[in-house]
Design a protein around this motif. Structure first.
Motif, PDB file in Angstrom:
ATOM      1  N   LYS A 212     -74.436 -20.304 -64.528  1.00  0.00           N
ATOM      2  CA  LYS A 212     -74.537 -19.864 -63.094  1.00  0.00           C
ATOM      3  C   LYS A 212     -74.268 -20.962 -61.754  1.00  0.00           C
ATOM      4  N   GLU A 213     -73.678 -21.125 -61.302  1.00  0.00           N
ATOM      5  CA  GLU A 213     -72.755 -21.653 -60.624  1.00  0.00           C
ATOM      6  C   GLU A 213     -73.538 -22.504 -60.405  1.00  0.00           C
ATOM      7  N   GLY A 214     -72.215 -23.963 -60.570  1.00  0.00           N
ATOM      8  CA  GLY A 214     -73.060 -25.443 -59.922  1.00  0.00           C
ATOM      9  C   GLY A 214     -74.046 -25.891 -61.159  1.00  0.00           C
ATOM     10  N   TYR A 215     -73.481 -25.247 -62.773  1.00  0.00           N
ATOM     11  CA  TYR A 215     -74.321 -26.185 -63.685  1.00  0.00           C
ATOM     12  C   TYR A 215     -73.589 -26.058 -64.811  1.00  0.00           C
ATOM     13  N   GLU A 216     -73.047 -26.525 -66.126  1.00  0.00           N
ATOM     14  CA  GLU A 216     -72.728 -26.893 -67.106  1.00  0.00           C
ATOM     15  C   GLU A 216     -73.198 -25.145 -67.838  1.00  0.00           C
ATOM     16  N   SER A 217     -71.566 -25.453 -68.775  1.00  0.00           N
ATOM     17  CA  SER A 217     -71.991 -23.924 -69.193  1.00  0.00           C
ATOM     18  C   SER A 217     -71.461 -24.534 -70.929  1.00  0.00           C
ATOM     19  N   GLY A 218     -72.341 -23.732 -72.275  1.00  0.00           N
ATOM     20  CA  GLY A 218     -71.177 -23.697 -72.964  1.00  0.00           C
ATOM     21  C   GLY A 218     -72.245 -24.331 -74.020  1.00  0.00           C
TER      22      GLY A 218
END
Length: 361
Positions: A212-218
């Protein structure tokens, strides 16, 4: 329709019926299902949907409830298909709240988690046990705290954060919450409100499956820790989540002050092996001999044959399933150690049969 407690087939059951507390429980139960002198019974006064697969159950317990500390868990017993089943769930409310709250995420193959989410409604009665657990705040809290949560491992941490909010101390607290997607965030609205009104708290969501845009991923990495916790070496860390996340966290945090509580999905604690033939298990109290393969835990293999001993956490923590092994050898699945042949107490949820056994069931 209930039956009176003096109709029994076994003499020992008749003798049990003479106990005053058993009679008191019977008649109190006729007045109200929540009334008891022996069991903590709680009425469900509200059911809240936290995510599509997670619900919170607000409970009003009877007078036998003695309270809890933020971060602790409680055994919850329900009757499913005619048998009593117990599982442990973290309390997600604050100890000073008027009512208790447990929050339960449905798990694949989770007998009780699915039953609670599908069937339990406002007005139902749940049976609770005594609280336990050491995943609580230290007495002498440092200024800097980090909470690492994965999935439904957020539930005890949510209670602890409410405790910190009430303590209102001069602290720097960071929560890194790893979930599959934005829709899977448990207590999302509460966290958003908490962060707006708490300058001491910083919350970061990390999405493993749906970015999600604006958040960390992984997943948890050294880079994420360095980015959000620059003073990590002076920080006390609390970790609660699935085993893979905890293994990674403990390796990254080696040498630091870490308190953890393991959250296991069904079957994650079981090491399955392939064996030839079967072993005999003599149940001395039941005067019955059964054959098991010795490939999984004794608890699982007994349940497969329609025998349901008392159990709780199913991961070797609560000791609800402890029974005496009178003869034979088992392997402790939590440590990999093989037992001696003589008498000893074993936890059947983490014990695998290695030879013919005699156990007190």
């Amino acid at each position: 329709m209930k039956t009176f407690p003096f109709i029994y087939n076994e003499p020992r059951d008749f003798l049990k019926s003479l106990q005053p507390k058993a009679w008191a429980d019977f008649f109190l139960g006729e007045l109200s299902p929540r009334f008891s002198v022996t069991a903590i019974k709680a009425k469900v006064i509200a059911v809240k949907e936290e995510t599509p697969d997670t619900k919170s159950f607000v409970l009003n317990p009877n007078w036998l409830w003695k309270g809890f500390q933020s971060g602790q868990h409680v055994p919850v017993t329900v009757e499913i298909a005619g048998r009593r089943v117990t599982r442990f769930y973290s309390l997600s409310s604050h100890p000073n709240d008027k009512y208790l709250q447990i929050t339960v995420k449905r798990q694949k193959g989770g007998l009780v988690s699915n039953f609670l989410n599908q069937n339990v409604k406002k007005g139902d009665i749940l049976e609770l046990g005594e609280v336990s657990g050491e995943f609580v705040l230290e007495k002498n809290l440092p200024k800097d705290l980090l909470f690492l949560a994965g999935g439904s491992g957020i539930t005890p941490i949510y209670s602890i954060l409410q405790e910190l909010q009430k303590l209102n101390g001069d602290r720097n607290v960071t929560l890194l919450y790893f979930v599959r997607s934005y829709e899977d965030i448990i207590f999302r609205s509460s966290f958003e409100s908490m962060q707006k009104n708490a300058s001491w708290l910083k919350i970061h969501f990390v999405f493993s499956d749906v970015p999600k845009e604006g958040y960390e991923s992984g997943f948890l990495t050294k880079e994420i820790l360095d980015k959000y916790v620059p003073n990590l070496k002076s920080t006390s860390v609390y970790v609660c989540g699935p085993a893979p996340m905890q293994t990674k966290a403990l390796s990254l945090l080696e040498g630091l002050s870490v308190k953890s509580e393991l959250f296991l999905l069904p079957g994650q604690n079981v090491t399955k092996v392939k064996k030839e033939g079967t072993v005999d298990v003599f149940l001395s109290l039941s005067h019955k001999t059964i054959q098991v393969k010795g490939e999984r835990s004794l608890l699982e293999e007994l349940e497969e044959q329609g025998i349901y001993p008392q159990s709780g956490c199913r991961m070797g923590i609560c000791h609800t399933c402890v029974c005496k092994k009178q003869a034979g050898s088992v392997t402790d699945l939590s440590s990999g150690e093989k037992s001696q042949l003589g008498e000893e107490n074993i936890q059947i949820c983490v014990s695998r049969a290695e030879s013919n056994l005699e156990i007190e069931l």
